[in-house]
Scaffold this motif. Sequence first.
Motif, PDB file in Angstrom:
ATOM      1  N   ALA A 127      13.072  -7.205  14.588  1.00  0.00           N
ATOM      2  CA  ALA A 127      12.290  -7.353  13.358  1.00  0.00           C
ATOM      3  C   ALA A 127      13.204  -7.346  12.134  1.00  0.00           C
ATOM      4  O   ALA A 127      13.018  -8.134  11.192  1.00  0.00           O
ATOM      5  N   LEU A 128      14.213  -6.476  12.139  1.00  0.00           N
ATOM      6  CA  LEU A 128      15.149  -6.441  11.018  1.00  0.00           C
ATOM      7  C   LEU A 128      15.958  -7.736  10.947  1.00  0.00           C
ATOM      8  O   LEU A 128      16.234  -8.247   9.861  1.00  0.00           O
ATOM      9  N   GLY A 129      16.324  -8.273  12.118  1.00  0.00           N
ATOM     10  CA  GLY A 129      17.007  -9.567  12.134  1.00  0.00           C
ATOM     11  C   GLY A 129      16.117 -10.674  11.605  1.00  0.00           C
ATOM     12  O   GLY A 129      16.563 -11.557  10.867  1.00  0.00           O
TER      13      GLY A 129
ATOM     14  N   ILE B  13       9.767   2.560  13.024  1.00  0.00           N
ATOM     15  CA  ILE B  13      10.892   3.438  12.680  1.00  0.00           C
ATOM     16  C   ILE B  13      10.721   3.898  11.242  1.00  0.00           C
ATOM     17  O   ILE B  13      10.041   3.250  10.441  1.00  0.00           O
ATOM     18  N   PRO B  14      11.327   5.021  10.862  1.00  0.00           N
ATOM     19  CA  PRO B  14      11.166   5.541   9.501  1.00  0.00           C
ATOM     20  C   PRO B  14      11.557   4.536   8.416  1.00  0.00           C
ATOM     21  O   PRO B  14      10.984   4.550   7.322  1.00  0.00           O
ATOM     22  N   TRP B  15      12.521   3.651   8.711  1.00  0.00           N
ATOM     23  CA  TRP B  15      12.967   2.688   7.702  1.00  0.00           C
ATOM     24  C   TRP B  15      11.856   1.750   7.268  1.00  0.00           C
ATOM     25  O   TRP B  15      11.848   1.275   6.132  1.00  0.00           O
ATOM     26  N   PHE B  16      10.909   1.455   8.157  1.00  0.00           N
ATOM     27  CA  PHE B  16       9.893   0.440   7.844  1.00  0.00           C
ATOM     28  C   PHE B  16       9.015   0.851   6.655  1.00  0.00           C
ATOM     29  O   PHE B  16       8.422   0.000   6.012  1.00  0.00           O
ATOM     30  N   VAL B  17       8.931   2.128   6.378  1.00  0.00           N
ATOM     31  CA  VAL B  17       8.169   2.573   5.210  1.00  0.00           C
ATOM     32  C   VAL B  17       8.896   2.185   3.925  1.00  0.00           C
ATOM     33  O   VAL B  17       8.282   1.975   2.884  1.00  0.00           O
ATOM     34  N   HIS B  18      10.218   2.053   3.988  1.00  0.00           N
ATOM     35  CA  HIS B  18      11.028   1.839   2.793  1.00  0.00           C
ATOM     36  C   HIS B  18      11.449   0.385   2.593  1.00  0.00           C
ATOM     37  O   HIS B  18      12.091   0.071   1.582  1.00  0.00           O
ATOM     38  N   THR B  19      11.137  -0.499   3.530  1.00  0.00           N
ATOM     39  CA  THR B  19      11.446  -1.912   3.314  1.00  0.00           C
ATOM     40  C   THR B  19      10.479  -2.479   2.281  1.00  0.00           C
ATOM     41  O   THR B  19       9.448  -1.882   1.971  1.00  0.00           O
ATOM     42  N   ASP B  20      10.813  -3.633   1.733  1.00  0.00           N
ATOM     43  CA  ASP B  20       9.950  -4.281   0.747  1.00  0.00           C
ATOM     44  C   ASP B  20       9.521  -5.636   1.302  1.00  0.00           C
ATOM     45  O   ASP B  20      10.312  -6.570   1.318  1.00  0.00           O
ATOM     46  N   PRO B  21       8.265  -5.746   1.763  1.00  0.00           N
ATOM     47  CA  PRO B  21       7.224  -4.713   1.787  1.00  0.00           C
ATOM     48  C   PRO B  21       7.370  -3.820   3.018  1.00  0.00           C
ATOM     49  O   PRO B  21       8.072  -4.178   3.965  1.00  0.00           O
ATOM     50  N   PRO B  22       6.677  -2.674   3.034  1.00  0.00           N
ATOM     51  CA  PRO B  22       6.652  -1.851   4.250  1.00  0.00           C
ATOM     52  C   PRO B  22       6.078  -2.656   5.420  1.00  0.00           C
ATOM     53  O   PRO B  22       5.124  -3.408   5.256  1.00  0.00           O
ATOM     54  N   ILE B  23       6.696  -2.497   6.593  1.00  0.00           N
ATOM     55  CA  ILE B  23       6.377  -3.371   7.727  1.00  0.00           C
ATOM     56  C   ILE B  23       5.276  -2.787   8.606  1.00  0.00           C
ATOM     57  O   ILE B  23       5.333  -1.627   9.030  1.00  0.00           O
ATOM     58  N   THR B  24       4.271  -3.603   8.872  1.00  0.00           N
ATOM     59  CA  THR B  24       3.222  -3.259   9.838  1.00  0.00           C
ATOM     60  C   THR B  24       3.861  -3.209  11.229  1.00  0.00           C
ATOM     61  O   THR B  24       4.576  -4.136  11.622  1.00  0.00           O
ATOM     62  N   ALA B  25       3.606  -2.139  11.961  1.00  0.00           N
ATOM     63  CA  ALA B  25       4.317  -1.952  13.230  1.00  0.00           C
ATOM     64  C   ALA B  25       3.463  -1.197  14.238  1.00  0.00           C
ATOM     65  O   ALA B  25       2.482  -0.545  13.896  1.00  0.00           O
ATOM     66  N   ILE B  26       3.886  -1.298  15.491  1.00  0.00           N
ATOM     67  CA  ILE B  26       3.280  -0.531  16.577  1.00  0.00           C
ATOM     68  C   ILE B  26       4.196   0.650  16.871  1.00  0.00           C
ATOM     69  O   ILE B  26       5.392   0.476  17.128  1.00  0.00           O
ATOM     70  N   ALA B  27       3.627   1.846  16.785  1.00  0.00           N
ATOM     71  CA  ALA B  27       4.401   3.075  16.964  1.00  0.00           C
ATOM     72  C   ALA B  27       4.195   3.635  18.361  1.00  0.00           C
ATOM     73  O   ALA B  27       3.061   3.750  18.830  1.00  0.00           O
TER      74      ALA B  27
ATOM     75  N   ARG C 235       0.559  -1.601   7.427  1.00  0.00           N
ATOM     76  CA  ARG C 235       1.189  -1.438   6.115  1.00  0.00           C
ATOM     77  C   ARG C 235       0.877  -2.686   5.278  1.00  0.00           C
ATOM     78  O   ARG C 235      -0.282  -2.957   5.028  1.00  0.00           O
ATOM     79  N   SER C 236       1.906  -3.432   4.877  1.00  0.00           N
ATOM     80  CA  SER C 236       1.598  -4.559   3.976  1.00  0.00           C
ATOM     81  C   SER C 236       2.457  -5.791   4.194  1.00  0.00           C
ATOM     82  O   SER C 236       2.584  -6.619   3.303  1.00  0.00           O
ATOM     83  N   SER C 237       3.049  -5.950   5.384  1.00  0.00           N
ATOM     84  CA  SER C 237       3.950  -7.084   5.615  1.00  0.00           C
ATOM     85  C   SER C 237       3.251  -8.314   6.184  1.00  0.00           C
ATOM     86  O   SER C 237       3.903  -9.321   6.466  1.00  0.00           O
ATOM     87  N   CYS C 238       1.920  -8.227   6.343  1.00  0.00           N
ATOM     88  CA  CYS C 238       1.176  -9.375   6.883  1.00  0.00           C
ATOM     89  C   CYS C 238       0.114  -9.862   5.903  1.00  0.00           C
ATOM     90  O   CYS C 238      -0.819 -10.572   6.286  1.00  0.00           O
ATOM     91  N   GLY C 239       0.220  -9.477   4.646  1.00  0.00           N
ATOM     92  CA  GLY C 239      -0.743  -9.900   3.639  1.00  0.00           C
ATOM     93  C   GLY C 239      -1.927  -8.977   3.506  1.00  0.00           C
ATOM     94  O   GLY C 239      -2.961  -9.371   2.968  1.00  0.00           O
ATOM     95  N   GLU C 240      -1.791  -7.723   3.952  1.00  0.00           N
ATOM     96  CA  GLU C 240      -2.907  -6.791   3.928  1.00  0.00           C
ATOM     97  C   GLU C 240      -3.438  -6.524   2.518  1.00  0.00           C
ATOM     98  O   GLU C 240      -4.622  -6.287   2.327  1.00  0.00           O
ATOM     99  N   HIS C 241      -2.552  -6.553   1.532  1.00  0.00           N
ATOM    100  CA  HIS C 241      -2.960  -6.197   0.168  1.00  0.00           C
ATOM    101  C   HIS C 241      -2.899  -7.389  -0.781  1.00  0.00           C
ATOM    102  O   HIS C 241      -2.798  -7.221  -1.993  1.00  0.00           O
ATOM    103  N   ASP C 242      -2.994  -8.575  -0.225  1.00  0.00           N
ATOM    104  CA  ASP C 242      -2.991  -9.790  -1.035  1.00  0.00           C
ATOM    105  C   ASP C 242      -4.419 -10.074  -1.499  1.00  0.00           C
ATOM    106  O   ASP C 242      -5.291 -10.405  -0.684  1.00  0.00           O
ATOM    107  N   PRO C 243      -4.716  -9.966  -2.797  1.00  0.00           N
ATOM    108  CA  PRO C 243      -6.093 -10.179  -3.272  1.00  0.00           C
ATOM    109  C   PRO C 243      -6.555 -11.610  -3.093  1.00  0.00           C
ATOM    110  O   PRO C 243      -7.773 -11.877  -3.134  1.00  0.00           O
TER     111      PRO C 243
END
Length: 338
Positions: A249-251, A275-289, A324-332
């Motif tokens: 995903a990072l790649g 992973i903890p980093w996904f909260v801090h990416t721009d945007p935060p990445i939607t993921a399966i934990a 989170r918001s990497s798939c357009g979750e918060h796109d009005p």
Amino acid sequence: MASIKDVAAEAGVSVATVSRVLNSHPSVSSDARRRVLAAVDVLGYRPNAVARSLRTDQTRTLGLVISDVLNPYFTELARFVEEEARALGYSVIIGNADEQPDLQEHHIRTLLDRRIDGLLVSPADGSSPLVPGGAGDGTPVVFVDRWIQGADVPVVRADGREAIRDLVAHLHRLGHRRLAIIAGPAATTTGNERVEAFREALRDHGLALADDCIGQGDFQADSGRRVTERFLALPEPPEVVFAADNLMALGALDAIRARGLRVPQDIGLAAFDDIPWFVHTDPPITAIAQPTGELGRAAVRALVDIVEGRSPQSVTLPARLVVRSSCGEHDPNRRINL
């Protein structure tokens, strides 16, 4: 250097009582145990582990062979394995296979030569000549995260199928229809399971996984970058890329940004293995934990059960979707399909 006799004299007990305390024998009173441990601290006594292993035929040491120590998921898994083992009175020696079967076999052989009491393995591929139904010398084995089909070995793993189904349903509600996956190695059970679960989830919504929307990765960032570059060069690129592990995903994120594109405005991105980093990416990445801590602890308990003469069962725990918001979750401007 203090001896066991010195500890016994300091604690006011027999040498046999000191030995029982140091070997966690249950027949010692709490008062005697307290005095022995206090004497050990005062004198700085350190038992000779090699000599003790020759007497007891146990080293109180477990081996852990993980697929890739640079993958944050496996680093976290190793941490919880070590913590649980220590709580149960065992030490852990770790080998990093670096996703290479030959290196995995080297580490297994080395650990067995050290007379470990048990072995945890996350196989780098779907086979191992040393682990057909347990280690070749009879050392107890437990698979964690990944497993080898047909091997008579307990498996402690997460089931990601339901979480992948939840992810695809989530993307479908957001209006995404052309979805792509960066798959893990076909030689691994997790690589196969995740791509098949993704394909099945698409079928549940009347969608198909197009041939040009599946790329073969290797759970490494470079493969995620390479596959995503191919996706982006298609006449009709996918709307969302799902990477089957965090490094890929990072790649993928690197490849998207290298094209001057934005996530999620131009293309969405989701990942397996939060992973903890996904909260801090721009945007935060939607993921399966995956429940990494529970997996690590359960794997150690299963292995220690075998070492100490009990019969554990395989353990399967559920993974979960973290939106989170990497798939357009918060796109009005995005139309939500209910």
